[in-house]
Design an enzyme around this catalytic site. Sequence first.
Site, mmCIF file in Angstrom:
data_model
loop_
_atom_site.group_PDB
_atom_site.id
_atom_site.type_symbol
_atom_site.label_atom_id
_atom_site.label_comp_id
_atom_site.label_asym_id
_atom_site.label_seq_id
_atom_site.Cartn_x
_atom_site.Cartn_y
_atom_site.Cartn_z
ATOM 1 N N ARG A 50 101.494 47.177 60.829
ATOM 2 C CA ARG A 50 102.458 46.109 61.092
ATOM 3 C C ARG A 50 103.583 46.138 60.063
ATOM 4 O O ARG A 50 103.421 46.584 58.927
ATOM 5 C CB ARG A 50 101.771 44.760 61.121
ATOM 6 C CG ARG A 50 100.939 44.417 59.919
ATOM 7 C CD ARG A 50 100.164 43.131 60.159
ATOM 8 N NE ARG A 50 98.983 43.024 59.339
ATOM 9 C CZ ARG A 50 97.878 42.374 59.700
ATOM 10 N NH1 ARG A 50 97.830 41.762 60.858
ATOM 11 N NH2 ARG A 50 96.833 42.328 58.906
ATOM 12 N N GLU A 61 105.187 38.904 59.458
ATOM 13 C CA GLU A 61 104.863 40.219 59.999
ATOM 14 C C GLU A 61 105.241 40.326 61.466
ATOM 15 O O GLU A 61 105.199 39.340 62.208
ATOM 16 C CB GLU A 61 103.356 40.479 59.880
ATOM 17 C CG GLU A 61 102.850 40.461 58.449
ATOM 18 C CD GLU A 61 101.345 40.388 58.358
ATOM 19 O OE1 GLU A 61 100.805 40.829 57.323
ATOM 20 O OE2 GLU A 61 100.699 39.889 59.313
ATOM 21 N N THR A 89 98.688 27.520 57.989
ATOM 22 C CA THR A 89 98.753 28.727 57.162
ATOM 23 C C THR A 89 99.262 29.904 57.989
ATOM 24 O O THR A 89 100.040 30.728 57.510
ATOM 25 C CB THR A 89 97.367 29.055 56.585
ATOM 26 O OG1 THR A 89 96.957 27.976 55.747
ATOM 27 C CG2 THR A 89 97.387 30.343 55.780
ATOM 28 N N ASP A 166 82.623 25.771 51.664
ATOM 29 C CA ASP A 166 84.040 25.871 51.315
ATOM 30 C C ASP A 166 84.219 25.217 49.948
ATOM 31 O O ASP A 166 83.513 24.255 49.624
ATOM 32 C CB ASP A 166 84.906 25.164 52.363
ATOM 33 C CG ASP A 166 86.372 25.548 52.276
ATOM 34 O OD1 ASP A 166 86.859 26.229 53.195
ATOM 35 O OD2 ASP A 166 87.038 25.171 51.290
ATOM 36 N N THR A 206 88.453 33.083 54.078
ATOM 37 C CA THR A 206 89.182 32.223 53.150
ATOM 38 C C THR A 206 90.671 32.548 53.207
ATOM 39 O O THR A 206 91.080 33.571 53.751
ATOM 40 C CB THR A 206 88.656 32.403 51.721
ATOM 41 O OG1 THR A 206 88.856 33.759 51.301
ATOM 42 C CG2 THR A 206 87.169 32.070 51.641
ATOM 43 N N VAL A 229 86.958 38.635 57.048
ATOM 44 C CA VAL A 229 88.159 38.304 57.816
ATOM 45 C C VAL A 229 89.329 37.892 56.929
ATOM 46 O O VAL A 229 90.494 38.142 57.256
ATOM 47 C CB VAL A 229 87.845 37.167 58.823
ATOM 48 C CG1 VAL A 229 89.064 36.813 59.658
ATOM 49 C CG2 VAL A 229 86.686 37.553 59.722
ATOM 50 N N ASP A 232 93.535 40.206 54.130
ATOM 51 C CA ASP A 232 94.374 40.780 55.181
ATOM 52 C C ASP A 232 95.779 41.135 54.731
ATOM 53 O O ASP A 232 96.691 41.267 55.546
ATOM 54 C CB ASP A 232 94.440 39.837 56.385
ATOM 55 C CG ASP A 232 94.985 38.455 56.010
ATOM 56 O OD1 ASP A 232 95.372 38.258 54.840
ATOM 57 O OD2 ASP A 232 95.027 37.579 56.892
ATOM 58 N N LYS A 236 94.936 40.808 48.394
ATOM 59 C CA LYS A 236 94.140 39.681 48.899
ATOM 60 C C LYS A 236 92.821 40.224 49.427
ATOM 61 O O LYS A 236 92.772 40.856 50.485
ATOM 62 C CB LYS A 236 94.899 38.949 50.002
ATOM 63 C CG LYS A 236 94.198 37.706 50.561
ATOM 64 C CD LYS A 236 95.116 37.021 51.582
ATOM 65 C CE LYS A 236 94.551 35.711 52.082
ATOM 66 N NZ LYS A 236 93.427 35.902 52.992
ATOM 67 N N VAL A 298 91.398 43.070 59.505
ATOM 68 C CA VAL A 298 92.716 42.567 59.088
ATOM 69 C C VAL A 298 93.565 42.154 60.285
ATOM 70 O O VAL A 298 94.635 41.572 60.126
ATOM 71 C CB VAL A 298 93.484 43.615 58.243
ATOM 72 C CG1 VAL A 298 92.721 43.946 56.976
ATOM 73 C CG2 VAL A 298 93.780 44.883 59.042
#
Length: 350
Positions: A50, A61, A89, A166, A206, A229, A232, A236, A298
Site C-alpha cells: 500500500r 494509506e 482511529t 485492555d 491494540t 492484528v 500494521d 508498530k 497487516v
Amino acid sequence: MPALNVVPFVSVDNMMHLVHAVGIEAMLARLAGAIAEDFSRWDAFHKTPRVAAHSPDGVIELMPTSDGHTYGFKYVNGHPKNAHGGRQTVAAFGVLADVGNGYPVLITEMTLLTALRTAATSALAARHLARPGSRTMALIGNGAQAEFQALAFRALLGIDALRLHDIDPAATRKCLRNLAGFGFDLTACASAAEAVRGADIVTTVTADKRNATILGDNLVGEGVHINAVGGDCPGKTELHPEVLRRAAIVVEYEPQTRIEGEIQQLPPDHPVTELWRVLAGRAPGRTSPRQVTVFDSVGFAIEDFSALRTVRDLLAERPYYEDLDLLADPDDPRDLFGMLLRAGPPRLVA
C-alpha cells in the site's frame, strides 16, 4: 439504458442496514468465503504494498489492486490519538471500477466494512492454523475491532469463551456490554498473562503506534495460535521477537508485511508463508498440536477487493444504496464544455 452519470453509494447508515439484513455472523462468513476465493486466484491480481503517507500523528494509506477486469482501492487512515477527540482511529472508504471503461461502479463507506473484513480474514487464517477444537480465545485490546474478531471466530471456528484484557478498563467494560447477548462465556482479566491462561487462540489488536511487547515469550505455551492484528505499520509491533522465532509465521503479502508487520523485527530472510499458499493447499498450515503459529496480519488490498465485490453483489438482492450523481455525462462525449454552458445563466449573443 443505465444513467451513465450515476454511481451506487453505500453510506454508513445503509451499510449498517445491509449488514443486519444479511446477519452479522453471516456477513463475516460471506466475506471470509470471498477472500478465500480471491486468494485462490492470487496470480490474477496486480499486487503492490500500500501507498502510505506517515506523519507523527498517524498514517494515511491507499490500497489498490485489480484482477484485470475490476479495479478496487481503499482510502484508510490510522491515527491512534483520534479516540481522545471522539474520532475513529481508523476511517475508510472504497471504490470499485470497471477496468474496461474506467468508470466506478460502487463507492462505499469502509470503516465498518474494514472491521468486518479484517475479522473475517483473521478467522479464515485461524481455521488452518489453530488447533482443531479450539474454543477459548484471549482478546487483548478491547477497542473498535474487538467484537468483530470475537464474532468472526465464533462464526468460522466455534469459539465460545472469551478472556478479555485492555489497559483501559472502560474498553473491556464496553466489550463485555456489547457481547453480552451473543452467548459467549466472558471473562474480564486484569492482565495479559491472566487473559492468555488456558486460551487456545490469542488475538492481539491494540492501537498504540509504537514497538510494544503485548505478548512476551514467557506467555506463549505450546500449541497456541496467535492472531496478531495490531502491528500494521513501521515501528508498530505487539509480539516479543522470541515468540516469532519459535513460531510458524503466515502473512498476507510478504513484501508489505516485511515493512509493516511483526516480522519487521526479524532478519529479512526469516522464513514466512503467504496465506494464499495455505488456502490453495500449496503449503501446510498447522503441522502438529504442539506447534506455535502466528498470523501476522497487516491487511492487504485483495481483502478489500473481496469486501467491495461482496457488497456490490449483495446490493443486487438488497438495494441499500443511494444514487450518487458523480460522473459528467454530456449528450456528446466530446462536448463537456457545452454541458457546462447549458447549466449556466442565459448568455447574451452579440
